[in-house]
Design an enzyme around this catalytic site. Structure first.
Site, PDB file in Angstrom:
ATOM      1  N   TYR A   1       4.813  10.200   4.172  1.00 53.63           N
ATOM      2  CA  TYR A   1       3.968   9.071   4.547  1.00 53.63           C
ATOM      3  C   TYR A   1       3.372   9.265   5.936  1.00 53.63           C
ATOM      4  CZ  TYR A   1       2.427   4.483   6.030  1.00 53.63           C
ATOM      5  OH  TYR A   1       1.665   3.456   6.517  1.00 53.63           O
TER       6      TYR A   1
ATOM      7  N   GLY B   1      -0.452   2.499   4.926  1.00 59.86           N
ATOM      8  CA  GLY B   1      -0.438   1.176   4.317  1.00 59.86           C
ATOM      9  C   GLY B   1      -0.754   1.230   2.839  1.00 59.86           C
TER      10      GLY B   1
END
Length: 316
Positions: free
Chosen positions: A52, A59
């Site tokens: 990530y 997001g």
């Protein structure tokens, strides 16, 4: 000289850097650990692992994979997109504290940043170059995203800074101080802004000012005792020991030490039987204030040394 390590940075050391302009350096062992942590990021990228904010979007776009050739640009875009604070800038004491605290969080070795990035923080601190950081726009928690993005701009030679008493373009300040700008690599933009250093810096500076104020209050209280021929019996150690509040005991002891051998204080019955509450309860009142401040100090010291980033597996 304050040496940044993986250990604990004390609030006294923060004070010395922020208010006394003490210089900062990075320990050699910490440089080695940072390099090892950075190698972890590089190895995971080489293995095409999905991570990530490193090779994905942020997001809602966390499922969007980013091409390898765009990873550095992703980090720069993150900073640009979040550098959207508004309002008057923080005082230089706050932005200087933010530089120190963010560097201190990153040196723990859990964020995968290069030693060069920490060195850039240190260069700005030692040169007295302080980012212009708008006060409004933060989420707090681990989301001081906007303030920390404005801080990050200064590392890159973008935005504005305060330098030698002037507000100026960052590149001009870096040029004058002979500090080259840097570029971000994978993970580093996210590592720079995932933190609480804006609100923690405000808290730290407020604590340092309150600590100074309380010490001054004790001196003022001692002068008041002399000005009114106050009765020293109310500061007797045994009386406060029975009550049991350590901060109250400490205040009574410090004021007794300040007024030791004073010719302007009295004993019970010499002038009056007892003083007004405002004099004889000085240890209780200031002691309670110290209790609150000491609690705040404890929490601030934890947060000052906390890692608030999306961390790598410890020392993996």
């Amino acid at each position: 000289m304050i040496i940044l390590t993986e250990g604990t940075l004390s609030l006294d050391e923060v004070k010395r850097v922020v208010y006394d302009n003490e210089q900062v350096a990075l320990s050699q062992d910490t440089k080695i650990n940072l390099t090892s942590s950075r190698n972890t990021v590089e190895n995971m990228l080489n293995k095409k692992k999905t991570m990530y904010g490193i090779n994905t979007g942020f997001g809602k776009f966390s499922d969007v994979l980013i091409a390898e050739e765009d990873l550095d640009e992703l980090q720069l875009n993150l900073i640009h997109s979040h550098a959207c604070g508004v309002g008057d800038p923080f005082p230089e004491t706050i932005s200087r504290t933010m530089l120190l605290l963010r560097a201190n969080a990153l040196v723990k070795g859990y964020s995968g940043v290069r030693p060069q990035l920490i060195n850039q923080f240190i260069a700005l601190i030692n040169a007295g170059i302080h980012p212009v950081i708008p006060q409004q726009g933060s989420l707090g928690a681990s989301g001081d995203l906007a303030p920390l993005s404005h801080l990050a701009l200064a590392l890159l030679g973008e935005g504005e800074v305060f330098y030698n008493g002037k507000r100026m373009n960052t590149m001009n300040a870096l040029r004058d101080a002979d500090i080259p700008s840097i570029t971000l690599k994978a993970k580093e933009g996210l590592a720079l802004i995932n933190g609480t250093q804006a609100m923690t810096s405000v808290g730290v500076v407020a604590f340092l000012e309150m600590d100074k104020l309380l010490h001054q209050s004790e001196l003022i209280a001692a002068m008041t005792m002399e000005g009114l021929n106050g009765i020293m019996d109310a500061f007797d150690h045994d009386l406060h020991q029975v009550r049991g509040h350590q901060e109250q005991i400490d205040v009574a002891a410090r004021i007794s030490e300040i007024l030791y051998d004073s010719n302007l204080t009295t004993r019970q019955g010499e002038i009056r039987v007892q003083d007004a509450y405002s004099l004889r309860c000085i240890p209780q009142v200031l002691g309670a204030s110290w209790q609150t401040v000491n609690y705040v100090k404890e929490k601030l010291e934890i947060e000052v040394n906390a890692v608030t980033d999306k961390v790598l597996h410890p020392k993996s």
